[in-house]
Scaffold this active site. Structure first.
Site, short mmCIF file in Angstrom:
data_model
loop_
_atom_site.label_atom_id
_atom_site.label_comp_id
_atom_site.label_asym_id
_atom_site.label_seq_id
_atom_site.Cartn_x
_atom_site.Cartn_y
_atom_site.Cartn_z
N CYS A 185 78.10 50.99 59.40
CA CYS A 185 77.29 51.90 58.59
C CYS A 185 77.44 51.69 57.08
O CYS A 185 76.70 52.30 56.30
CB CYS A 185 77.66 53.35 58.93
SG CYS A 185 79.42 53.69 58.67
C1 LIG Z 1 81.40 52.95 62.60
S1 LIG Z 1 82.65 52.06 63.39
C2 LIG Z 1 82.46 52.56 65.06
C3 LIG Z 1 83.25 53.77 65.39
C4 LIG Z 1 83.19 54.14 66.83
N1 LIG Z 1 81.85 54.38 67.30
C5 LIG Z 1 84.05 55.38 67.11
O1 LIG Z 1 83.51 56.42 67.44
O2 LIG Z 1 85.28 55.29 66.99
C6 LIG Z 1 81.99 50.43 63.42
C7 LIG Z 1 82.95 49.41 64.01
O3 LIG Z 1 82.28 48.17 64.13
C8 LIG Z 1 83.24 47.15 63.95
N2 LIG Z 1 82.50 45.91 63.65
C9 LIG Z 1 81.86 45.58 62.52
N3 LIG Z 1 81.27 44.37 62.66
C10 LIG Z 1 81.56 43.94 63.92
C11 LIG Z 1 81.23 42.78 64.66
N4 LIG Z 1 80.48 41.80 64.15
N5 LIG Z 1 81.70 42.67 65.91
C12 LIG Z 1 82.45 43.64 66.46
N6 LIG Z 1 82.78 44.77 65.81
C13 LIG Z 1 82.34 44.92 64.55
C14 LIG Z 1 84.10 47.65 62.83
O4 LIG Z 1 85.36 47.01 62.82
C15 LIG Z 1 84.18 49.15 63.15
O5 LIG Z 1 85.33 49.43 63.88
#
Ligand SMILES: C[S@@+](CC[C@H](N)C(=O)[O-])C[C@H]1O[C@@H](n2cnc3c(N)ncnc32)[C@H](O)[C@@H]1O
EC number: 2.1.1.37
Length: 427
Positions: free
Chosen positions: A198
């Protein structure tokens, strides 16, 4: 000590009996109240051990094994735990158990937990969104029952988040950097969930929107939809996304989801309206495959006009200054709070939901409503509705980032419940 009436979901008519504790199935009762655990309860009742070490000597069971069992018994509401110093003392609540099992009653739910819906999770973070779909956790005094979703695979790129998940949740997590090329090889599931990154949509980030590689990551979900055609997709992000470029960013994402053959709803949910003691608003994209009749209903906001305050959530932690409750001694030291200086340096208000727990707070976590210190990591976790048994094993900066990135499990539970009810009607 009293009798405990145990009900089984789908096999106990709830209206006619005063049930003390609900279980998902007879199998789950048999496993929690195994002969070994009954013996354990008897020893606790007879010998009244002062702590787990003493209980270990009395039973010959290892401390680590006992700690897990005691937590499970407490989670199911079968015993109480008293904390003092670094120790805990188990206390018996019930001296006998009566199971109410009416074979003629199905309540329409009998097979609910046997017939689970399969789920794949992406961008899992520390699993706040996932916890709502899995259920089976306790927040303050309320137990959130297990939900009929079974996670086939979960993907997250951050090593620390993966460690936190492994320590706390029983979901098959893989450390993977997601890209569109990978998803065809993932398992097909009924439901796909994912809080895509985000930062580029947030009002306090670089606001690059869809123009950055990170802003394009929602397309990993789109690719999964195109290839695997899950029944439901639940994607989550910040509300500022809808305001960017006069709504054009939102429109692009909604179109991309709907072009895969889905009806798309956008739910803007204010967490305090669902009982979360924190001012946090989130957008949920709930996509329903076109061939399914109807759509999940937006969860009913049951706490409008009755928002829970910060004090309600964390008052009992005021005197705890050690790790008897995990992460309660972990906080950023700071001099005094400053009035009117923005959420990072102000006291939160006791009777109102707290400010949003921010992933990018770094050390500027808001102050306690009364004490002259910043909120502890446990207090932040409480305000996000994580159970006290959920341990954040990293530095304060990493932990607050993990907490701040999450969907409050309690809010997610409402969303998952609505999706569950919709899916059950399809069969
Ligand atoms: C907003 S958080 C998600 C939080 C989750 N929905 C929760 O309720 O705990 C977004 C996550 O996406 C991960 N992320 C970002 N880019 C990514 C990628 N290319 N592959 C896998 N994970 C990724 C980040 O490390 C982060 O932990």
């Amino acid at each position: 000590m009293t009798s405990c009436i145990i009900g089984i979901k789908g096999q106990t008519p709830s209206s006619t009996n005063q049930v003390d504790v609900w279980f998902d199935s007879l199998k789950s009762i048999a496993s929690v109240l195994s002969e070994e655990n009954q013996h354990l309860l008897k020893i606790i009742a007879d010998k009244k051990p002062e702590n787990i070490t003493e209980l270990s000597e009395l039973t010959g069971r290892a401390v680590s094994n006992l700690s897990r069992t005691i937590k499970t018994l407490e989670k199911h509401g079968l015993i109480n735990i008293e904390s003092f110093g670094k120790s805990i003392r188990p206390k018996i609540k019930y001296s006998n158990f009566n199971i109410l099992c009416d074979l003629s009653f199905s309540g329409g739910k009998k097979d609910l937990l046997e017939n689970k819906f399969t789920l794949v999770s992406m961008f899992t973070g520390v699993g706040g969104l996932d916890m709502g779909f899995e259920g089976g956790f306790k927040y303050k005094d309320k137990y959130f029952e297990s939900q009929p979703f079974s996670t086939l695979a979960a993907y997250e790129k951050d090593e620390k988040c993966v460690e936190t998940i492994k320590k706390n949740l029983d979901i098959p997590i893989s450390q993977v950097e997601l890209s569109e090329e990978l998803v065809n090889d993932f398992p097909s599931a009924d439901v796909l969930i994912g809080g895509f990154p985000c930062q580029d949509f947030s009002s306090c980030g670089p606001k690059r929107g869809l123009s950055s590689d990170r802003g394009q990551l929602y397309k990993v979900l789109v690719k999964y939809m195109q290839h695997h055609k899950p029944k439901i997709v639940c994607a989550e992000n910040v509300p500022n996304l809808a305001r960017m470029q006069k709504g054009a960013v939102l429109e692009t994402i909604v179109n991309d989801f709907s072009e895969q053959g889905y009806k798309v709803q956008v739910w803007d949910l204010f967490a305090p309206d669902y009982g979360v003691p924190q001012s946090r608003r989130r957008l949920f994209f709930v996509c329903t495959r076109n061939d399914l009749e109807g759509e999940p209903l937006k969860p009913e906001p049951k706490f409008v006009g009755m928002h829970r305050g910060t004090k309600w959530a964390i008052e009992d932690l005021e005197k705890v200054i050690d790790e008897t409750i995990p992460n309660q001694s972990q906080y950023f030291k700071a001099s005094k709070a400053k009035k009117g200086n923005g959420q990072g340096d102000e006291h939160c208000k006791a009777d109102e939901p707290s400010y949003t727990i921010r992933a990018n707070a770094k050390s500027r976590v808001q102050f306690h409503y009364e004490l002259d210190r910043r909120l502890t990591i446990r207090e932040c976790a409480r305000l996000q509705t994580f159970p006290d048994s959920f341990v954040f094993p990293h530095s304060a900066t990493s932990n607050v980032m993990q907490i701040g990135n999450a969907v409050p499990p309690m809010l997610s539970y409402e969303v998952a419940t609505s999706i569950k009810e919709f899916l059950l009607k399809q069969d």
